[in-house]
Every structure is written in structure tokens, then in C-alpha cells.
Design a protein around this motif. Structure first.
Motif, PDB file in Angstrom:
ATOM      1  N   GLU A   8       0.845  -1.196   0.000  1.00  0.00           N
ATOM      2  CA  GLU A   8       0.000   0.000   0.000  1.00  0.00           C
ATOM      3  C   GLU A   8       0.878   1.243   0.000  1.00  0.00           C
ATOM      4  O   GLU A   8       1.934   1.271   0.630  1.00  0.00           O
ATOM      5  CB  GLU A   8      -0.910   0.009   1.222  1.00  0.00           C
ATOM      6  CG  GLU A   8      -1.906  -1.143   1.256  1.00  0.00           C
ATOM      7  CD  GLU A   8      -2.782  -1.090   2.489  1.00  0.00           C
ATOM      8  OE1 GLU A   8      -3.035   0.027   2.984  1.00  0.00           O
ATOM      9  OE2 GLU A   8      -3.202  -2.162   2.953  1.00  0.00           O
ATOM     10  N   MET A  11       2.125   3.868   3.537  1.00  0.00           N
ATOM     11  CA  MET A  11       2.040   3.215   4.847  1.00  0.00           C
ATOM     12  C   MET A  11       3.389   3.324   5.546  1.00  0.00           C
ATOM     13  O   MET A  11       4.440   3.158   4.936  1.00  0.00           O
ATOM     14  CB  MET A  11       1.640   1.745   4.706  1.00  0.00           C
ATOM     15  CG  MET A  11       1.583   0.998   6.037  1.00  0.00           C
ATOM     16  SD  MET A  11       0.876  -0.660   5.914  1.00  0.00           S
ATOM     17  CE  MET A  11      -0.864  -0.263   5.899  1.00  0.00           C
ATOM     18  N   GLN A  15       2.607   1.909  11.213  1.00  0.00           N
ATOM     19  CA  GLN A  15       1.257   1.457  10.861  1.00  0.00           C
ATOM     20  C   GLN A  15       1.244  -0.014  10.476  1.00  0.00           C
ATOM     21  O   GLN A  15       0.322  -0.756  10.834  1.00  0.00           O
ATOM     22  CB  GLN A  15       0.718   2.303   9.702  1.00  0.00           C
ATOM     23  CG  GLN A  15       0.389   3.735  10.075  1.00  0.00           C
ATOM     24  CD  GLN A  15       0.040   4.574   8.867  1.00  0.00           C
ATOM     25  OE1 GLN A  15       0.645   4.431   7.792  1.00  0.00           O
ATOM     26  NE2 GLN A  15      -0.940   5.447   9.013  1.00  0.00           N
ATOM     27  N   LEU A  16       2.264  -0.441   9.740  1.00  0.00           N
ATOM     28  CA  LEU A  16       2.345  -1.836   9.321  1.00  0.00           C
ATOM     29  C   LEU A  16       2.388  -2.763  10.527  1.00  0.00           C
ATOM     30  O   LEU A  16       1.650  -3.754  10.606  1.00  0.00           O
ATOM     31  CB  LEU A  16       3.585  -2.047   8.440  1.00  0.00           C
ATOM     32  CG  LEU A  16       3.828  -3.466   7.928  1.00  0.00           C
ATOM     33  CD1 LEU A  16       2.716  -3.910   6.992  1.00  0.00           C
ATOM     34  CD2 LEU A  16       5.179  -3.549   7.215  1.00  0.00           C
ATOM     35  N   GLU A  19      -0.938  -1.558  13.259  1.00  0.00           N
ATOM     36  CA  GLU A  19      -2.309  -1.603  12.771  1.00  0.00           C
ATOM     37  C   GLU A  19      -2.578  -2.798  11.864  1.00  0.00           C
ATOM     38  O   GLU A  19      -3.546  -3.530  12.062  1.00  0.00           O
ATOM     39  CB  GLU A  19      -2.636  -0.300  12.039  1.00  0.00           C
ATOM     40  CG  GLU A  19      -2.555   0.933  12.932  1.00  0.00           C
ATOM     41  CD  GLU A  19      -2.745   2.230  12.157  1.00  0.00           C
ATOM     42  OE1 GLU A  19      -3.270   2.176  11.021  1.00  0.00           O
ATOM     43  OE2 GLU A  19      -2.357   3.293  12.680  1.00  0.00           O
ATOM     44  N   ARG A  20      -1.723  -2.985  10.872  1.00  0.00           N
ATOM     45  CA  ARG A  20      -1.966  -4.068   9.917  1.00  0.00           C
ATOM     46  C   ARG A  20      -1.677  -5.431  10.540  1.00  0.00           C
ATOM     47  O   ARG A  20      -2.490  -6.358  10.463  1.00  0.00           O
ATOM     48  CB  ARG A  20      -1.122  -3.841   8.662  1.00  0.00           C
ATOM     49  CG  ARG A  20      -1.204  -4.962   7.623  1.00  0.00           C
ATOM     50  CD  ARG A  20      -2.632  -5.247   7.206  1.00  0.00           C
ATOM     51  NE  ARG A  20      -3.323  -4.048   6.768  1.00  0.00           N
ATOM     52  CZ  ARG A  20      -3.190  -3.530   5.544  1.00  0.00           C
ATOM     53  NH1 ARG A  20      -2.420  -4.104   4.653  1.00  0.00           N
ATOM     54  NH2 ARG A  20      -3.859  -2.446   5.203  1.00  0.00           N
ATOM     55  N   TRP A  21      -0.506  -5.585  11.137  1.00  0.00           N
ATOM     56  CA  TRP A  21      -0.126  -6.884  11.684  1.00  0.00           C
ATOM     57  C   TRP A  21      -0.504  -7.049  13.149  1.00  0.00           C
ATOM     58  O   TRP A  21      -0.560  -8.168  13.640  1.00  0.00           O
ATOM     59  CB  TRP A  21       1.374  -7.103  11.503  1.00  0.00           C
ATOM     60  CG  TRP A  21       1.780  -7.303  10.077  1.00  0.00           C
ATOM     61  CD1 TRP A  21       0.966  -7.612   9.024  1.00  0.00           C
ATOM     62  CD2 TRP A  21       3.106  -7.223   9.540  1.00  0.00           C
ATOM     63  NE1 TRP A  21       1.700  -7.727   7.862  1.00  0.00           N
ATOM     64  CE2 TRP A  21       3.027  -7.491   8.153  1.00  0.00           C
ATOM     65  CE3 TRP A  21       4.351  -6.949  10.094  1.00  0.00           C
ATOM     66  CZ2 TRP A  21       4.140  -7.494   7.317  1.00  0.00           C
ATOM     67  CZ3 TRP A  21       5.468  -6.942   9.258  1.00  0.00           C
ATOM     68  CH2 TRP A  21       5.362  -7.217   7.889  1.00  0.00           C
TER      69      TRP A  21
END
Length: 278
Positions: A8, A11, A15-16, A19-21
Motif C-alpha cells: 500500500e 504506509m 502502521q504496518l 495496525e496491519r499486523w
């Protein structure tokens, strides 16, 4: 260590991870303190700078060793492996992991020996198999993979298939077993169908029949302790060798139950990944 290419635009590393992981706080803190997220040149990255799509990242975990003692890995049958996980076959008759510090002779002792031979030092099982059960076990090769695959398992997003030989002729060609499972108050290691237990669902279909047994394929919708064994026994068809749940004895004392297939959407690649025994 593993590599990851961002998918993305804009990012950040922060955040990775958060939030994402949804990586654990301890893991995130250690990666930050050790400057463990780097670019292709090996330079530490600014965690708050937006990254363009296609940025190649390297994650290094300097203080994330597993504590298992290494055992011989000569006979370890690895069916699938990438930077994040491996799937290998646990033989019947050995435990998935040590019960006490320093114990050897388990599946995870073999796995950590294999990983260390390749220069790694981290291996943690995502799920377990009973000692008498054989088949595929999924193992995480770094802490973030462990967190992500634990979450997939908890959310029921890892399909787990088994093949069992059960006593008697199972007349229904397929079906689902919906009975809650709880502890047996009279036996410390035994489970039983109990109205006050945890909800549990097992789907099954008959593969073939013999004179005194039936081979069935079973799929876990939930993952309660001894679930397949308890459910099949409750409907009158215990797994052969599973004497704890009234199954007939086998010459080697092991269960005729094998974990044959794992399927999931890989959290790092986004691809449907299936690992299956021949």
C-alpha cells in the motif's frame, strides 16, 4: 529475519506493525530499540515516514530465540517452508513440545534443530497434535508470524483436515457433530461432551469402509482439546487406538488419526496457501 514488500502507498513501518499486523508490544518495542527494520541497503528506516508501494523491508530479531533444546533433525519431514512458517510432519508417539525445560525427544526439539542448522534460532508451533496423533503441524519462524498465525487460528481462518479410522460401520455418509466439550471431572486429562462445555463443531464424510471400521475425513470448525476424538466417540465410533475414549487397541498403541491438510490465506503474501500430505 524476513523480508516484506509493501503493498500500500504511504504506509509507515509503525502502521504496518501496529495496525496491519497488530504485532505484540514487546516485539514492536524490541524492533524499535534495536533498529531492526531496514531498507535494501541495510540502513534503519524512520518508522513514521510514509513508504511508497513496493518498498522492500528487512526485519531482524536480535533477541527472539526459542528455548527448546536441539534434537536430531535427520528424520524431520518438512512439507512446506517460506521465510515466515514451515509445516512438518509429527510422527505418532511423540509429543508436540516439551512438557518441562530441557526435555528432548519431541517434535519441536527436531524443528528447532532444523531451524538452527539453517542459521535461525526461532521456532514456535501454531497449534498442537496429541501424542498419539500424526500429521501436519504449522510452525512460525519469527515472532510476528507467530502473532499473525495465532490470530488466524483463533478466528477459525486456518482449515484443518484429518483422516481417521474409526471402529464400526458409520452409516451416515457425511454430517456435522455439534456438541460442547468440557473437562471430565473424574479424569484430569480427559474431555467429554458437556452442556456447560465450550461449543465445538466437527464436520465429517466417509471415505471408505472395511469389515470392522470406517475411514472418515474430518474438518475442525473449532479447535477444542481432543475434539475429533471426543466427538467421534460420542456418536459411537471412537478412533482406533484411542483407548481413552473407548477405541479398540492397536498394535503400536497409537491412534489411527492423521492431520492431513492445512489451508489459509497467507497473511504476508495474501495468497491462498494449502499444505497437504500425499
Amino acid at each position: 529475519m524476513f523480508h516484506y514488500t509493501t503493498k500500500e502507498n504511504d504506509m509507515t513501518v509503525e502502521q504496518l506493525l501496529r495496525e496491519r499486523w497488530q504485532a505484540g508490544k514487546k516485539t514492536v518495542h524490541e524492533l524499535r530499540m534495536e533498529k531492526g527494520v531496514k531498507d535494501v541497503e541495510g540502513e534503519p528506516l524512520d518508522w513514521r515516514s510514509p513508504l511508497p508501494t513496493g518498498t522492500r523491508l528487512t526485519f531482524e530479531f536480535p533477541h527472539a530465540p526459542s528455548t527448546y533444546e536441539s534434537d536430531h533433525a535427520d528424520h524431520l519431514d518438512v512439507i512446506y517452508e517460506d521465510e515466515h512458517i514451515l509445516a512438518a510432519v509429527k510422527p505418532a508417539g511423540i509429543a508436540t513440545h516439551p512438557a518441562t525445560p530441557g526435555e528432548k525427544g519431541t517434535f519441536m526439539n527436531q524443528v528447532i534443530a532444523y531451524v538452527r542448522e539453517q542459521g535461525g534460532d526461532y521456532a514456535e508451533h501454531v497449534h498442537r497434535l496429541d501424542k498419539g496423533t500424526s500429521g501436519l503441524i504449522l510452525v512460525a519462524k519469527h515472532p510476528i508470524a507467530k502473532a499473525l498465525f495465532d490470530r488466524l487460528l483463533e478466528q477459525g481462518q486456518i482449515t484443518r483436515m484429518y483422516v481417521a479410522e474409526v471402529d464400526g460401520e458409520m452409516r451416515r455418509p457425511r454430517g456435522s457433530i455439534h456438541y460442547p466439550i468440557g473437562r471430565d471431572r473424574h479424569h484430569p486429562s480427559k474431555r467429554r461432551v458437556s452442556p456447560s462445555g465450550q461449543s465445538a463443531t466437527t464436520h465429517f464424510r466417509v471415505i471408505r469402509r472395511t469389515a470392522d471400521s470406517t475411514f472418515v475425513e474430518a474438518e475442525l470448525e473449532t479447535g477444542r482439546t481432543h475434539q475429533i476424538r471426543v466427538h467421534l466417540s460420542h456418536i459411537g465410533h471412537p478412533v482406533k487406538g484411542d483407548t481413552l475414549y473407548d477405541g479398540s487397541e492397536t498394535p503400536d498403541g497409537n491412534y489411527r488419526l492423521t492431520a492431513t491438510k492445512l489451508s489459509f490465506v497467507h497473511p504476508f503474501t495474501g495468497e491462498l496457501t494449502t499444505v497437504e500430505l500425499d
